[in-house]
Motif scaffolding. Structure first.
Motif, PDB file in Angstrom:
ATOM      1  N   GLY A   1     -20.599 -16.588  21.879  1.00  0.00           N
ATOM      2  CA  GLY A   1     -22.003 -16.964  22.554  1.00  0.00           C
ATOM      3  C   GLY A   1     -22.731 -15.799  22.680  1.00  0.00           C
ATOM      4  O   GLY A   1     -24.053 -15.892  22.619  1.00  0.00           O
ATOM      5  N   ALA A   2     -22.347 -14.509  22.797  1.00  0.00           N
ATOM      6  CA  ALA A   2     -23.212 -13.446  22.699  1.00  0.00           C
ATOM      7  C   ALA A   2     -24.094 -13.323  21.527  1.00  0.00           C
ATOM      8  O   ALA A   2     -25.164 -12.859  21.206  1.00  0.00           O
ATOM      9  N   VAL A   3     -23.245 -13.387  20.203  1.00  0.00           N
ATOM     10  CA  VAL A   3     -23.679 -13.066  18.961  1.00  0.00           C
ATOM     11  C   VAL A   3     -24.765 -14.276  18.820  1.00  0.00           C
ATOM     12  O   VAL A   3     -25.704 -13.832  18.070  1.00  0.00           O
ATOM     13  N   ASP A   4     -24.410 -15.556  19.042  1.00  0.00           N
ATOM     14  CA  ASP A   4     -25.616 -16.411  18.774  1.00  0.00           C
ATOM     15  C   ASP A   4     -26.522 -16.202  19.635  1.00  0.00           C
ATOM     16  O   ASP A   4     -27.829 -16.347  18.950  1.00  0.00           O
ATOM     17  N   LYS A   5     -26.628 -15.736  20.988  1.00  0.00           N
ATOM     18  CA  LYS A   5     -27.829 -15.610  21.636  1.00  0.00           C
ATOM     19  C   LYS A   5     -28.580 -14.464  21.131  1.00  0.00           C
ATOM     20  O   LYS A   5     -29.837 -14.418  20.862  1.00  0.00           O
ATOM     21  N   ILE A   6     -27.952 -13.413  20.517  1.00  0.00           N
ATOM     22  CA  ILE A   6     -28.743 -12.253  20.199  1.00  0.00           C
ATOM     23  C   ILE A   6     -29.269 -12.473  18.900  1.00  0.00           C
ATOM     24  O   ILE A   6     -30.399 -12.051  18.499  1.00  0.00           O
TER      25      ILE A   6
END
Length: 217
Positions: A113-118
């Motif tokens: 989830g964090a990878v996708d957002k960043i």
């Protein structure tokens, strides 16, 4: 010319250490643990956020780590773009690779989830062939499974693939996957670590990756 370049995220494409450290310190503070200076996190990151929290609070029980992780994620999900920045030359590197027909991908131990957002925040115009973060069904690097998952998404002969990262974890991942490795000196770990991990190439400028990939601007 290489046909697929797989990048680590933290310490390779983006300097994320301040946001990671701030989120970890928030969780530690909330849980009654001592905080760490941001520079200390260079040697705690790289193996996923659970391992990060275990290193930051080595005396914590598994149940306490679970609680700290919930606090970490609640903070990081909101603040993961507060201080993070691409390293110099990275956006241009990615754009040039794509313009020359080289596919690019991300293989990170940060949760998906964090990878996708960043990625969406910092590289909105870049066409990634695959973006892989930590997932329950895939072991973390240096297990090569994430590389194989990327190759499943983007079938490419291994001779035409290389992995770019800033740590021994990335170099070991590439070695286990039987693809070329490129270590970058601008990340979280010293060049001595990259040499000890037998990086095939070590670069100090993003543009040098183009040369190794066989791309001419």
């Amino acid at each position: 010319m290489k046909k697929l370049v797989i990048f680590d995220l933290d310490g390779t494409l983006l300097n994320t250490i301040a946001d990671l450290g701030n989120a970890c310190n928030y969780a530690l503070r909330h849980g009654g643990y001592a905080e760490h200076p941001l520079t200390a996190y260079n040697y705690m990151v790289g193996n996923g956020v659970r391992r990060l929290m275990e290193r930051a609070a080595p005396d914590a029980t598994p149940d306490v780590i679970d609680s700290l992780l919930r606090d970490f994620r609640s903070y990081y999900d909101v603040h993961c773009t507060d201080c993070t920045k691409p390293y110099p030359g990275i956006p241009e590197l990615l754009e040039t690779l794509r313009a020359k027909g080289v596919r690019i991908a991300v293989a990170s131990n940060k949760y998906q989830g964090a990878v996708d957002k960043i990625i969406a925040h910092y590289f909105p115009g870049i066409d990634f062939a695959a973006v892989r973060g930590e997932r329950p069904d895939c072991p973390k690097k240096p297990d090569p499974s994430v590389i194989f998952a990327v190759l499943n998404d983007c079938p490419t002969p291994k001779a035409d693939v290389m992995m770019v990262g800033d740590s021994a974890v990335d170099m070991e991942t590439a070695r286990r996957a039987c693809i070329d490795s490129v270590g970058v000196t601008w990340g979280f770990r010293p060049v001595s670590e990259l040499r000890s991990a037998y990086a095939d190439h070590i670069v100090s400028d993003a543009a040098d990756i183009l040369t190794i990939a066989g791309v001419t601007e």
